[in-house]
Design an enzyme around this catalytic site. Structure first.
Site, PDB file in Angstrom:
ATOM      1  CB  CYS A 142      -0.987  -0.026   1.159  1.00 59.66           C
ATOM      2  SG  CYS A 142      -2.359   1.143   0.950  1.00 59.66           S
ATOM      3  CG  HIS A 179      -3.611  -3.233   3.767  1.00 60.32           C
ATOM      4  ND1 HIS A 179      -2.397  -2.902   4.323  1.00 60.32           N
ATOM      5  CD2 HIS A 179      -4.138  -2.077   3.289  1.00 60.32           C
ATOM      6  CE1 HIS A 179      -2.203  -1.601   4.188  1.00 60.32           C
ATOM      7  NE2 HIS A 179      -3.237  -1.075   3.565  1.00 60.32           N
TER       8      HIS A 179
END
Length: 483
Positions: A329, A427
């Protein structure tokens, strides 16, 4: 319909864990229950099926209640993006960013969202199990409180007060907290729970007798210290590790000031063949097989912090010697050439140079991407599932060599031509056993043991319910839950 609230004398007293335990205990009794936290402040979040964002602790509690996570379980989520300000998420959607003073005035609006969510859950479930935040005795935060007694008073629910004896001073914590509450708030406290006790309970009994005589309130139970319980931490990074095998992969994660979703690393921390090390400020990055750049709530400022600590140089040296680098991310965004924040979403508006390791750039946009996804990790064509939480839109030639092919037809992330660098927006990718094994092999571990992280979490939730059954006054709990 009944509501029971767990409040704590301090942060990390055991509120999240106790609510998780009580949810599974109620499920064992055949009672449907919904977890609820009015206001959560955390950088660890989960994505719901409808594409909203809630605290990860509530997602774990939902699992304990055999429910899918829903935004009503955590209607107000605050994600700090500076020392004095936070992004404010209402019913799963980011609505604004503001400093602490402005948010104090905003609480009346936030309370409307809290009460609306609680009302919906109360209509749908016989019991709503509520987790407070921090301590109810924070005098400076009493006005406009929506997280603790302010909420309990608004919905007229009983409260259990939990304290951590392992820190010391448990009787002062309990009595002092009670003394700082108003008379009506004190009346709401129906009992105490002492958490993380080690030793002979007989030695504690005189103190318990004194506490009950002093306050006129019962001790609902004493929960033992459990050494190897591994549920996702809500705030602080859990650095505990299980015993490791002889052959281990060395993984290093630099801890950034605005690190987000560090629960990504829990499966690695619990893997018997991974030596996971978090590196803090002023510490050099040691020799490792894999460096992971984590998610960040403030990518540009965390990039500056990374450089100030000499970690950019360490990453370059690591790659020269054949090591692997993974960015997740915000870490993916750091791997690129530029990070642009024209709207000032994560701090002052502007642009920053990335590490320049992959050929793409990222622009932060107002609309946040929130979704649960499945797909194939192009390393070994391994199945992967995870979730996206990002405001960045990443473009560039480097994305042509993707890291993940998603089931919805999109590609995600990038890999370097030499195979040393990989970045992804996903994630939770280590929670999928096949993807975790593929990534560990890519990083240099030859004979990888498959670990079912979800089964480990389910086992620990069951153990928590056992603790409720064996150590708490379940008759009083039944009475408080109205069952």
């Amino acid at each position: 319909m009944s509501t029971l609230m767990v409040q704590g004398t301090t942060s990390d007293a055991g509120k999240s864990t106790l609510v998780t335990a009580l949810c599974r205990w109620l499920i064992r009794q055949g009672v449907a229950v919904a977890p609820f936290k009015p206001q959560n402040m955390a950088l660890n979040s989960a994505v719901t099926a409808e594409g909203g964002e809630i605290g990860r602790a509530q997602a774990v509690q939902a699992q304990a209640a055999n429910l899918a996570p829903h935004t009503d379980m955590n209607p107000v989520l605050l994600k700090p993006n500076s020392d004095t300000g936070s992004q404010v998420i209402i019913h799963g959607r980011a609505v604004t960013s503001m400093n602490a003073v402005a948010y104090h005035d905003y609480k009346a609006i936030a309370m409307q969202a809290v009460l609306a969510s609680h009302a919906r859950l109360s209509e749908a479930y016989p019991v709503v199990m509520v987790e407070g935040a921090g301590s109810p005795a924070e005098i400076n935060l009493r006005a406009n409180d929506i997280a603790n007694m302010g909420f309990a008073e608004a919905v007229d629910c009983p409260v259990l007060l939990i304290a951590d004896i392992n820190r010391g001073g448990v009787f002062a914590h309990l009595v002092g907290t009670l003394e700082l509450l108003s008379p009506t708030e004190q009346a709401r406290v129906k009992g105490f729970i002492i958490n993380r006790f080690r030793g002979d309970i007989a030695l504690l009994q005189p103190g318990l007798d004194w506490l009950e005589a002093r306050t006129g309130k019962p001790v609902v139970g004493v929960l033992p210290y459990v050494m190897d319980l591994h549920l996702e931490a809500e705030d602080g990074i859990d650095r505990r590790q299980i015993d490791k095998a002889a052959q281990v992969l060395k993984v290093v994660v630099p801890v950034l000031p605005r690190i987000s979703n560090h629960t990504d690393f829990d499966p690695l921390r619990l893997h018997p063949q991974v030596d996971l090390q978090f590196v803090g400020p002023g510490q050099p990055i040691p020799a490792a097989d894999l460096i992971i750049l984590p998610g960040s709530k403030s990518v540009r400022s965390d990039l500056a912090y990374l450089r100030a600590n000499g970690w950019e140089t360490a990453v370059a040296r690591h790659l020269r010697y054949g090591g692997k680098v993974l960015g997740i991310c915000g870490g993916l965004q750091m791997l690129g050439e530029q990070v642009h924040d024209p709207l000032g979403l994560e701090g002052p508006a502007g642009s920053s140079d990335g590490l320049g390791l992959l050929a793409f750039s990222t622009t932060l946009e107002e609309e946040k991407q929130l979704r649960n996804v499945r797909g194939r990790l192009l390393l070994e064509d391994a199945q992967v599932s995870g979730y996206e939480i990002h405001a960045g839109v990443t473009t560039g030639d480097g994305l042509s060599n993707a890291a993940v092919l998603l089931d919805d037809g999109r590609s995600d992330g990038a890999q370097s031509a030499d195979g040393q660098i990989l970045g992804t927006y996903l994630h939770g990718l280590f929670e999928t056993a096949a993807a975790c094994s593929a990534l560990l092999r890519w990083a240099g571990l030859e004979d990888v043991q498959a670990v079912d992280y979800h089964a480990l979490r389910e086992r620990d939730i069951e153990r928590l319910a056992d603790l409720v059954e064996n150590h708490l006054d379940t008759e009083l709990l039944r009475e408080l839950c109205g069952i």
